[in-house]
Scaffold this motif. Structure first.
Motif, mmCIF file in Angstrom:
data_model
loop_
_atom_site.group_PDB
_atom_site.id
_atom_site.type_symbol
_atom_site.label_atom_id
_atom_site.label_comp_id
_atom_site.label_asym_id
_atom_site.label_seq_id
_atom_site.Cartn_x
_atom_site.Cartn_y
_atom_site.Cartn_z
ATOM 1 N N ILE A 1 20.091 -16.173 14.249
ATOM 2 C CA ILE A 1 20.237 -15.266 13.540
ATOM 3 C C ILE A 1 19.930 -15.863 12.146
ATOM 4 O O ILE A 1 20.448 -16.985 11.491
ATOM 5 C CB ILE A 1 21.218 -14.830 13.209
ATOM 6 N N THR A 2 18.859 -15.032 11.566
ATOM 7 C CA THR A 2 18.919 -15.747 10.426
ATOM 8 C C THR A 2 17.842 -14.506 9.164
ATOM 9 O O THR A 2 18.003 -13.613 9.273
ATOM 10 C CB THR A 2 17.024 -16.881 10.378
ATOM 11 N N LYS A 3 17.987 -15.139 7.484
ATOM 12 C CA LYS A 3 18.216 -13.728 6.655
ATOM 13 C C LYS A 3 16.395 -14.426 6.449
ATOM 14 O O LYS A 3 16.045 -13.222 5.278
ATOM 15 C CB LYS A 3 18.346 -14.656 5.602
ATOM 16 N N TYR A 4 15.452 -15.297 7.038
ATOM 17 C CA TYR A 4 13.869 -15.300 6.754
ATOM 18 C C TYR A 4 12.942 -14.284 7.390
ATOM 19 O O TYR A 4 13.540 -14.024 8.954
ATOM 20 C CB TYR A 4 13.574 -16.280 7.095
ATOM 21 N N ASN A 5 12.538 -12.997 6.967
ATOM 22 C CA ASN A 5 11.197 -12.937 7.568
ATOM 23 C C ASN A 5 10.614 -12.986 8.476
ATOM 24 O O ASN A 5 9.773 -13.794 7.782
ATOM 25 C CB ASN A 5 10.660 -11.719 6.246
ATOM 26 N N ASN B 1 7.619 -19.507 4.360
ATOM 27 C CA ASN B 1 7.180 -19.491 3.089
ATOM 28 C C ASN B 1 7.023 -18.963 2.099
ATOM 29 O O ASN B 1 5.909 -18.502 1.096
ATOM 30 C CB ASN B 1 5.395 -20.081 3.462
ATOM 31 N N GLY B 2 8.494 -17.918 2.585
ATOM 32 C CA GLY B 2 8.899 -17.148 1.517
ATOM 33 C C GLY B 2 9.290 -17.848 0.462
ATOM 34 O O GLY B 2 9.439 -18.751 0.078
ATOM 35 N N SER B 3 10.037 -16.306 0.047
ATOM 36 C CA SER B 3 11.098 -16.589 -1.678
ATOM 37 C C SER B 3 12.965 -16.915 -0.791
ATOM 38 O O SER B 3 13.459 -17.377 -1.890
ATOM 39 C CB SER B 3 10.756 -15.482 -2.434
ATOM 40 N N GLU B 4 13.311 -16.576 0.141
ATOM 41 C CA GLU B 4 14.677 -16.946 -0.083
ATOM 42 C C GLU B 4 14.803 -18.911 -0.102
ATOM 43 O O GLU B 4 13.718 -19.376 0.249
ATOM 44 C CB GLU B 4 15.247 -16.625 1.301
ATOM 45 N N ASP B 5 16.004 -18.358 -1.048
ATOM 46 C CA ASP B 5 16.762 -19.770 -0.719
ATOM 47 C C ASP B 5 17.173 -20.634 0.766
ATOM 48 O O ASP B 5 17.553 -19.136 1.178
ATOM 49 C CB ASP B 5 17.910 -19.734 -1.784
#
Length: 316
Positions: free
Chosen positions: A9-13, A24-28
């Motif tokens: 489970i993650t917030k990273y798309n 390599n997105g912008s989530e902290d």
């Protein structure tokens, strides 16, 4: 970890990950202490509901130690204040907690405040937090509703084969139980007569020290923490100055000493700060250096406390 169904489970798309799976997105990589953190907790609660789980067992609990790997600075009480008493009674391997407490433990781990553990329900459910806000849930059923709820919350529940942080059950480091035969061995060693040093690790990175004698052995034994790891060493040396002079150069070691009031303390030191020990331990009655490297540790006895039924369940 239950092998039937496992999810990361993650917030990273995943759409923002490269061919190696690196985001390599912008989530902290830190918790927002807000709506995203709340979404994680709701997603985990959804998996627990789908699995029929309302209580979980704490496994391999730890607190912040000499080296802290959390992104945020540890807080006083390791983030456990309000969940457990100051002495952390009830936070130990094998302790059962309600889902609300389990979710608060997940919050502590998401924030990297110092405490870490796995949370399990036998072979039916497990949840733990890895690096960078990745959470791993294992279940014995598909939990389709929980997967859908996770998506509604803006998170991603990706099926995986197994968590990279699943407990290694194949080769436990400690296999000897501190049973009656163990204590008979200790008592025989004390009958020499001599005094021994007991290192009681009651949590990962949390240790209490005891000087054992024939007279106090039963009293010390009765007060040991559940499933504690017990390491018994030769006694502290009374010539503290000689111990300080014997510091193993270029090594990181535990320095253990007995204060004038009988309290036994320890501190981890390396070549950059060991010279400060003289002032720190002024008036000490006895002391010793103990190695940290596993290959250099050769205690007299090494065992873990079994449960009341005699079964060794601690996974040290």
């Amino acid at each position: 970890m239950p092998s039937a169904f496992a999810h990361q489970i993650t917030k990273y798309n995943p759409a923002h990950c490269d061919e190696h799976g690196r985001y390599n997105g912008s989530e902290d990589t830190e918790s927002d202490h807000g709506p995203v953190e709340a979404a994680y907790l709701e997603a985990i609660a959804a998996f627990a509901r789908d699995s029929g789980i309302d209580r979980l067992e704490i496994r391999e609990p730890q607190v912040a130690g000499f080296v802290n790997f959390g992104l945020e600075a540890p807080v006083d009480g390791h983030g456990l204040a309000g969940l457990f008493p100051p002495d952390l009674t009830g936070y130990h391997d094998g302790a059962e907690v309600s889902m609300p407490v389990a979710l608060e433990l997940i919050r502590v781990m998401l924030r990297g405040q110092g405490a870490w553990c796995r949370l399990e329900q036998q072979n039916t459910f497990t949840v733990h937090v890895g690096w960078d806000q990745y959470v791993y849930v294992g279940t014995d059923r598909a939990c389709e509703a929980a997967v859908a709820r996770t998506s509604e919350l803006g998170l991603f529940a990706q099926p995986i084969t197994a968590s990279p942080y699943a407990a290694d059950l194949e080769e436990p480091e400690v296999t000897q139980a501190a049973d009656e035969d163990f204590w008979l061995q200790v008592r025989a060693e004390l009958a020499a007569p001599q005094t021994l040093l007991l290192e009681e690790t009651y949590l990962g990175n949390a240790t209490r020290w005891h000087r054992l004698t024939e007279n106090n052995l039963d009293t010390v034994r009765a007060a040991l923490g559940p499933r504690a790891l017990l390491t018994i060493w030769p006694d502290l040396a009374p010539d503290v100055d000689a111990v300080l002079a014997s510091y193993p150069e270029y090594a990181t070691v535990d320095f253990v000493w007995e204060e004038p009031n009988g309290t036994i303390r320890h501190v981890t030191v390396d070549e950059t700060d060991h010279r400060q020990l003289t002032a720190l331990v002024k008036g000490a009655k006895a002391a010793c250096f103990l190695p940290l490297a596993l290959d250099d540790r050769h205690p007299l006895f090494h065992a873990a406390l079994p449960d009341s039924d005699g079964v060794l369940r601690a996974r040290w």
